[in-house]
Design a protein around this motif. Structure first.
Motif, PDB file in Angstrom:
ATOM      1  N   TYR A 136      13.353 -62.262  13.269  1.00  0.00           N
ATOM      2  CA  TYR A 136      12.958 -63.622  12.897  1.00  0.00           C
ATOM      3  C   TYR A 136      11.529 -63.903  13.339  1.00  0.00           C
ATOM      4  N   MET A 137      10.624 -63.917  12.371  1.00  0.00           N
ATOM      5  CA  MET A 137       9.225 -64.238  12.618  1.00  0.00           C
ATOM      6  C   MET A 137       8.736 -65.117  11.477  1.00  0.00           C
ATOM      7  N   PRO A 138       7.785 -66.024  11.751  1.00  0.00           N
ATOM      8  CA  PRO A 138       7.238 -66.846  10.673  1.00  0.00           C
ATOM      9  C   PRO A 138       6.386 -66.011   9.716  1.00  0.00           C
ATOM     10  N   ASP A 139       6.158 -66.538   8.533  1.00  0.00           N
ATOM     11  CA  ASP A 139       5.334 -65.907   7.505  1.00  0.00           C
ATOM     12  C   ASP A 139       6.012 -64.653   6.979  1.00  0.00           C
TER      13      ASP A 139
ATOM     14  N   ASP B 192       6.543 -62.163  17.415  1.00  0.00           N
ATOM     15  CA  ASP B 192       5.615 -63.297  17.487  1.00  0.00           C
ATOM     16  C   ASP B 192       5.666 -64.006  18.834  1.00  0.00           C
TER      17      ASP B 192
ATOM     18  N   ASP C 123       2.567 -59.980  14.338  1.00  0.00           N
ATOM     19  CA  ASP C 123       3.162 -60.181  13.021  1.00  0.00           C
ATOM     20  C   ASP C 123       3.171 -58.852  12.262  1.00  0.00           C
TER      21      ASP C 123
ATOM     22  N   ASP D 290       8.889 -62.071   7.855  1.00  0.00           N
ATOM     23  CA  ASP D 290       9.979 -61.842   8.803  1.00  0.00           C
ATOM     24  C   ASP D 290      10.214 -60.345   9.001  1.00  0.00           C
TER      25      ASP D 290
END
Length: 266
Positions: free
Chosen positions: A59-62, A14, A38, A64
């Motif tokens: 580690y990524m939002p929404d 991301d 993503d 992972d």
């Protein structure tokens, strides 16, 4: 004129700056690179044009990294593509979770360009040497289970996998395994093939290889110790099985990845 195209690598992160940095490292070695911000976008791009290898941020939002890896491992035509995790974490639990999800390796941020290239090269080589044997065995179509039993079947298979992983050094027979989880040998074989896509002990063999790769890269264990942990009685037996699967010895695998360990004779 060389018509063989360079391997393609999908970057899923991301952070555009991280993508730019990694892409620059990889392109210096003539890899073809494309990117996604993503997991969903990465899955769509890979489905349209399958890469040879995937680097995915943990580690990524929404969605992972672990969830992204599971997305790929559940996809029938993308599940055999090797995925390497990118992580800032030095916690072993985070790394083990990534391996449990299906990653073949991890690279810790900030990146060392030499390590990135070494990891990429060794897993591309392993994937290319093992791809013909990695294709799932063709089996006759099995009709779907009656409505209402799917969850039960998934639980049986999950329990069987947990026992096999826990007792990898000395696994139970198929009959004993089925008895322990409360079903028949025939039903377990049937559901395992239907849900996993391969036979019970073919799946265990691949899990042994995955565990061996992890221990070769991330521990200083001797070959006989690794072999015994995954079910081989000697370093020679382990070496022969590893070479048959990957086309290189365990020590060659370590050297190719830049791991230096004083080992027993193979």
């Amino acid at each position: 004129m060389n018509m063989i195209s360079s391997p393609s690598i999908l970057l899923i992160d991301d952070d555009p700056k991280q993508i730019q940095s990694l892409a620059a490292i990889l392109r210096q070695h003539d890899y073809r690179v494309f990117a996604a911000l993503d997991g969903r976008d990465g899955l769509a791009k890979a489905a349209a044009k399958p890469p040879d290898l995937i680097l995915v941020d943990l580690y990524m939002p929404d969605i992972d990294g672990q969830a992204t890896i599971r997305l790929f491992k559940a996809h029938p035509t993308l599940q055999h593509i090797p995925l390497i995790c990118l992580t800032v974490s030095h916690q072993i639990d985070d790394k083990l979770s990534a391996f449990e999800a299906g990653a073949v390796d991890y690279i810790t941020k900030p990146f060392d360009p030499a390590e990135v290239i070494a990891r990429v090269r060794v897993h591309l080589r392993l994937h290319q040497s093992g791809s013909p044997r990695a294709e799932p065995e063709r089996v006759p179509e099995i009709p779907p289970v009656p409505e209402g039993t799917q969850q039960w079947s998934e639980r049986l298979v999950s329990q069987a996998q947990a026992i096999l992983l826990r007792e990898m050094s000395s696994p139970p027979s198929l009959g004993d395994l089925a008895h322990r989880i409360g079903t028949t040998q025939r039903h377990l074989s049937h559901e395992f093939r239907r849900l996993v896509g391969t036979a019970v002990y073919a799946w265990l063999r691949e899990e042994r290889h995955r565990e061996a790769c992890f221990r070769l890269l991330h521990t200083s264990q001797q070959l006989n110790q690794i072999g015994q942990h995954i079910g081989y009685q000697s370093a020679a037996a382990f070496t022969n099985a590893f070479r048959a699967r990957f086309g290189m010895t365990p020590s060659d695998y370590r050297r190719a990845a830049g791991v230096r360990v004083v080992e027993d004779e193979e």
